[in-house]
Design a protein around this motif. Structure first.
Motif, PDB file in Angstrom:
ATOM      1  N   ALA A 189       0.837  -1.208   0.000  1.00 36.99           N
ATOM      2  CA  ALA A 189       0.000   0.000   0.000  1.00 36.99           C
ATOM      3  C   ALA A 189       0.867   1.252   0.000  1.00 36.99           C
ATOM      4  CB  ALA A 189      -0.934  -0.004   1.202  1.00 36.99           C
ATOM      5  N   LEU A 190       1.939   1.242   0.801  1.00 36.45           N
ATOM      6  CA  LEU A 190       2.829   2.403   0.839  1.00 36.45           C
ATOM      7  C   LEU A 190       3.559   2.571  -0.490  1.00 36.45           C
ATOM      8  CD1 LEU A 190       4.078   4.718   2.414  1.00 36.45           C
ATOM      9  CD2 LEU A 190       5.801   3.112   3.278  1.00 36.45           C
ATOM     10  N   THR A 191       4.018   1.469  -1.056  1.00 39.43           N
ATOM     11  CA  THR A 191       4.708   1.545  -2.352  1.00 39.43           C
ATOM     12  C   THR A 191       3.778   2.081  -3.438  1.00 39.43           C
ATOM     13  OG1 THR A 191       6.170  -0.294  -1.760  1.00 39.43           O
ATOM     14  CG2 THR A 191       5.929   0.199  -4.106  1.00 39.43           C
ATOM     15  N   GLU A 192       2.542   1.599  -3.450  1.00 40.04           N
ATOM     16  CA  GLU A 192       1.568   2.066  -4.445  1.00 40.04           C
ATOM     17  C   GLU A 192       1.294   3.558  -4.279  1.00 40.04           C
ATOM     18  OE1 GLU A 192      -1.754  -0.425  -3.769  1.00 40.04           O
ATOM     19  OE2 GLU A 192      -0.812  -2.229  -4.617  1.00 40.04           O
ATOM     20  N   LEU A 193       1.217   4.006  -3.040  1.00 34.48           N
ATOM     21  CA  LEU A 193       0.981   5.427  -2.790  1.00 34.48           C
ATOM     22  C   LEU A 193       2.144   6.269  -3.323  1.00 34.48           C
ATOM     23  CD1 LEU A 193      -0.630   7.739  -1.465  1.00 34.48           C
ATOM     24  CD2 LEU A 193       0.555   7.200   0.686  1.00 34.48           C
ATOM     25  N   GLU A 194       3.365   5.854  -3.022  1.00 35.87           N
ATOM     26  CA  GLU A 194       4.521   6.603  -3.496  1.00 35.87           C
ATOM     27  C   GLU A 194       4.610   6.572  -5.022  1.00 35.87           C
ATOM     28  OE1 GLU A 194       7.711   6.390   0.173  1.00 35.87           O
ATOM     29  OE2 GLU A 194       7.605   4.641  -1.172  1.00 35.87           O
ATOM     30  N   ASN A 195       4.294   5.435  -5.607  1.00 33.33           N
ATOM     31  CA  ASN A 195       4.314   5.354  -7.080  1.00 33.33           C
ATOM     32  C   ASN A 195       3.263   6.256  -7.697  1.00 33.33           C
ATOM     33  OD1 ASN A 195       6.397   3.496  -7.028  1.00 33.33           O
ATOM     34  ND2 ASN A 195       5.050   1.699  -7.177  1.00 33.33           N
ATOM     35  N   ARG A 196       2.079   6.286  -7.091  1.00 30.51           N
ATOM     36  CA  ARG A 196       1.000   7.120  -7.610  1.00 30.51           C
ATOM     37  C   ARG A 196       1.384   8.606  -7.553  1.00 30.51           C
ATOM     38  NH1 ARG A 196      -3.234   6.781 -10.882  1.00 30.51           N
ATOM     39  NH2 ARG A 196      -3.618   4.696 -10.014  1.00 30.51           N
ATOM     40  N   LEU A 197       2.044   8.987  -6.466  1.00 25.40           N
ATOM     41  CA  LEU A 197       2.422  10.390  -6.293  1.00 25.40           C
ATOM     42  C   LEU A 197       3.716  10.729  -7.021  1.00 25.40           C
ATOM     43  CD1 LEU A 197       1.668  10.755  -2.475  1.00 25.40           C
ATOM     44  CD2 LEU A 197       0.307  11.658  -4.359  1.00 25.40           C
ATOM     45  N   GLY A 198       4.499   9.703  -7.348  1.00 23.25           N
ATOM     46  CA  GLY A 198       5.780   9.949  -7.985  1.00 23.25           C
ATOM     47  C   GLY A 198       6.806  10.547  -7.043  1.00 23.25           C
ATOM     48  N   GLU A 199       6.640  10.296  -5.738  1.00 24.19           N
ATOM     49  CA  GLU A 199       7.536  10.850  -4.727  1.00 24.19           C
ATOM     50  C   GLU A 199       7.776   9.817  -3.637  1.00 24.19           C
ATOM     51  OE1 GLU A 199       9.115  13.710  -4.448  1.00 24.19           O
ATOM     52  OE2 GLU A 199       8.222  14.854  -6.090  1.00 24.19           O
ATOM     53  N   LYS A 200       9.002   9.784  -3.124  1.00 25.25           N
ATOM     54  CA  LYS A 200       9.267   9.029  -1.911  1.00 25.25           C
ATOM     55  C   LYS A 200       8.812   9.859  -0.709  1.00 25.25           C
ATOM     56  CE  LYS A 200      11.147   5.341  -3.650  1.00 25.25           C
ATOM     57  NZ  LYS A 200      10.454   4.022  -3.542  1.00 25.25           N
ATOM     58  N   LEU A 201       8.077   9.243   0.179  1.00 24.03           N
ATOM     59  CA  LEU A 201       7.513   9.963   1.328  1.00 24.03           C
ATOM     60  C   LEU A 201       8.340   9.780   2.590  1.00 24.03           C
ATOM     61  CD1 LEU A 201       3.801   9.000   0.669  1.00 24.03           C
ATOM     62  CD2 LEU A 201       4.957  11.123   0.018  1.00 24.03           C
ATOM     63  N   PHE A 202       9.230   8.813   2.584  1.00 28.32           N
ATOM     64  CA  PHE A 202      10.058   8.518   3.749  1.00 28.32           C
ATOM     65  C   PHE A 202      11.510   8.334   3.315  1.00 28.32           C
ATOM     66  CE2 PHE A 202       5.825   7.007   4.779  1.00 28.32           C
ATOM     67  CZ  PHE A 202       5.634   7.447   6.077  1.00 28.32           C
ATOM     68  N   ASP A 203      12.422   8.675   4.204  1.00 29.27           N
ATOM     69  CA  ASP A 203      13.817   8.310   4.040  1.00 29.27           C
ATOM     70  C   ASP A 203      14.061   7.010   4.787  1.00 29.27           C
ATOM     71  OD1 ASP A 203      14.403  10.616   2.581  1.00 29.27           O
ATOM     72  OD2 ASP A 203      14.755  11.784   4.415  1.00 29.27           O
ATOM     73  N   ARG A 204      14.701   6.047   4.131  1.00 25.89           N
ATOM     74  CA  ARG A 204      14.988   4.764   4.755  1.00 25.89           C
ATOM     75  C   ARG A 204      16.314   4.866   5.498  1.00 25.89           C
ATOM     76  NH1 ARG A 204      10.636   5.208   1.299  1.00 25.89           N
ATOM     77  NH2 ARG A 204       9.508   3.213   1.140  1.00 25.89           N
ATOM     78  N   VAL A 205      16.288   4.755   6.808  1.00 27.35           N
ATOM     79  CA  VAL A 205      17.480   4.812   7.655  1.00 27.35           C
ATOM     80  C   VAL A 205      17.536   3.515   8.450  1.00 27.35           C
ATOM     81  CG1 VAL A 205      18.731   6.062   9.457  1.00 27.35           C
ATOM     82  CG2 VAL A 205      17.319   7.323   7.804  1.00 27.35           C
ATOM     83  N   GLY A 206      18.338   2.574   7.968  1.00 28.25           N
ATOM     84  CA  GLY A 206      18.340   1.258   8.585  1.00 28.25           C
ATOM     85  C   GLY A 206      16.982   0.615   8.406  1.00 28.25           C
ATOM     86  N   LYS A 207      16.384   0.193   9.500  1.00 29.92           N
ATOM     87  CA  LYS A 207      15.053  -0.397   9.452  1.00 29.92           C
ATOM     88  C   LYS A 207      13.951   0.622   9.715  1.00 29.92           C
ATOM     89  CE  LYS A 207      16.523  -5.040  10.857  1.00 29.92           C
ATOM     90  NZ  LYS A 207      16.324  -6.163  11.820  1.00 29.92           N
ATOM     91  N   ARG A 208      14.355   1.852   9.919  1.00 32.05           N
ATOM     92  CA  ARG A 208      13.388   2.902  10.228  1.00 32.05           C
ATOM     93  C   ARG A 208      12.997   3.666   8.981  1.00 32.05           C
ATOM     94  NH1 ARG A 208      10.590   3.406  14.784  1.00 32.05           N
ATOM     95  NH2 ARG A 208      10.742   5.683  14.685  1.00 32.05           N
ATOM     96  N   LEU A 209      11.745   4.115   8.949  1.00 29.92           N
ATOM     97  CA  LEU A 209      11.243   4.988   7.899  1.00 29.92           C
ATOM     98  C   LEU A 209      10.999   6.369   8.514  1.00 29.92           C
ATOM     99  CD1 LEU A 209       8.686   2.628   6.093  1.00 29.92           C
ATOM    100  CD2 LEU A 209      11.016   3.205   5.398  1.00 29.92           C
TER     101      LEU A 209
END
Length: 286
Positions: free
Chosen positions: A36-56
């Motif tokens: 669901a999160l991946t689909e949302l980011e793809n739909r918007l064309g933007e990454k919404l979170f920075d991936r830092v280790g296991k944290r978003l």
């Protein structure tokens, strides 16, 4: 098209910091939440979170979406109850004096069905924070909040008086043992703003998390405090407590708190019809 489920997962990830914890919060499998999160980011064309280790960690694009996502989910929940109970049910946050003393009496006067699904009692800062997260529909507060997304309008007035057990005197007010509310409460902020400038640097001997707890401590002779008349009226009438320095009584404004981006619903209108702002009387001591 964006889905409400995607937005729900997005907000859950903000709160929990991972898709695994977010999946548990919204009752989805981890893979479904991640998709669901991946689909949302793809739909918007933007990454919404920075991936830092296991944290978003929410980034600038995610912050831009956050408030709109909350508004959309809140509106969806309101739509689910649009034709029930005359326009839905409210979650109201009330500061302690309002929630424990004033609001029950106001609602008790009405024979109409109450528009409140739940009344949650907390201090002013907590109510403001929950209003910003769209967890509450209305706030009734004793202090002030300056967040630009929250709108305060005058609702009622209250009087606060300094009280103690009879015979508790002989020193200046600043030298007496004071019992205070916790930092963040509307009562505490009013006392600090209105009394400390005239009385000097009061050093509390005790801090308590509710006006009722302070009321009981004052009745036990532990110290003095400045409390709403709604809290101490009965103790004053019986003579169990006395007012010290009536010239230092405080008139304070109580406020109705709304979110700037959330229009009033029919349920809000029904609540205000039952508990309207003061007009003729400054105090309601019914």
């Amino acid at each position: 098209m964006l889905s409400l489920r995607q937005l729900e997962v997005f907000l859950a990830v903000i709160e929990t910091g991972s898709t695994t914890a977010a999946a548990h919060a919204v009752a989805l499998s981890q893979s479904a939440a991640s998709n669901a999160l991946t689909e949302l980011e793809n739909r918007l064309g933007e990454k919404l979170f920075d991936r830092v280790g296991k944290r978003l960690l929410l980034n600038a694009s995610g912050r831009a979406l956050q408030s709109r996502a909350r508004i959309l989910l809140a509106q969806a929940r309101e739509a689910e109850t649009l034709f029930q109970q005359g326009g839905g049910r409210l979650k109201v946050g009330a500061s302690t004096t309002i929630g424990n003393y004033l609001l029950p009496r106001l609602l008790g006067k009405s024979a109409a069905e109450l528009p409140c699904e739940r009344i949650e009692i907390a201090n002013t800062d907590d109510i403001a924070e929950r209003m910003l997260r769209f967890e509450l529909d209305l706030g009734l507060i004793e202090g002030r909040t300056l967040h630009p997304d929250l709108v305060m309008t005058p609702w009622r007035q209250d009087e606060m008086v300094i009280v103690a057990v009879p015979g508790f005197s002989g020193r200046t007010l600043a030298q007496l043992p004071w019992i205070m509310r916790e930092v963040g409460s509307g009562t505490r902020s009013v006392v600090e703003r209105e009394l400390l400038d005239t009385l000097g640097n009061i050093q509390p001997v005790l801090e308590l998390g509710s006006s009722e707890a302070i009321h009981n401590a004052v009745r036990a002779g532990i110290g003095v405090s400045c409390l709403s008349r709604h809290v101490v009226e009965q103790s004053l009438q019986t003579g169990e407590l006395q007012v010290l320095a009536p010239d230092h009584a405080i008139r304070r404004q109580l406020y109705l708190l709304r979110h700037r981006q959330r229009p009033d619903t029919a349920a809000v209108a029904r609540f205000l019809a039952l508990c309207p702002p003061d007009q003729a009387e400054a105090l309601d001591r019914a």
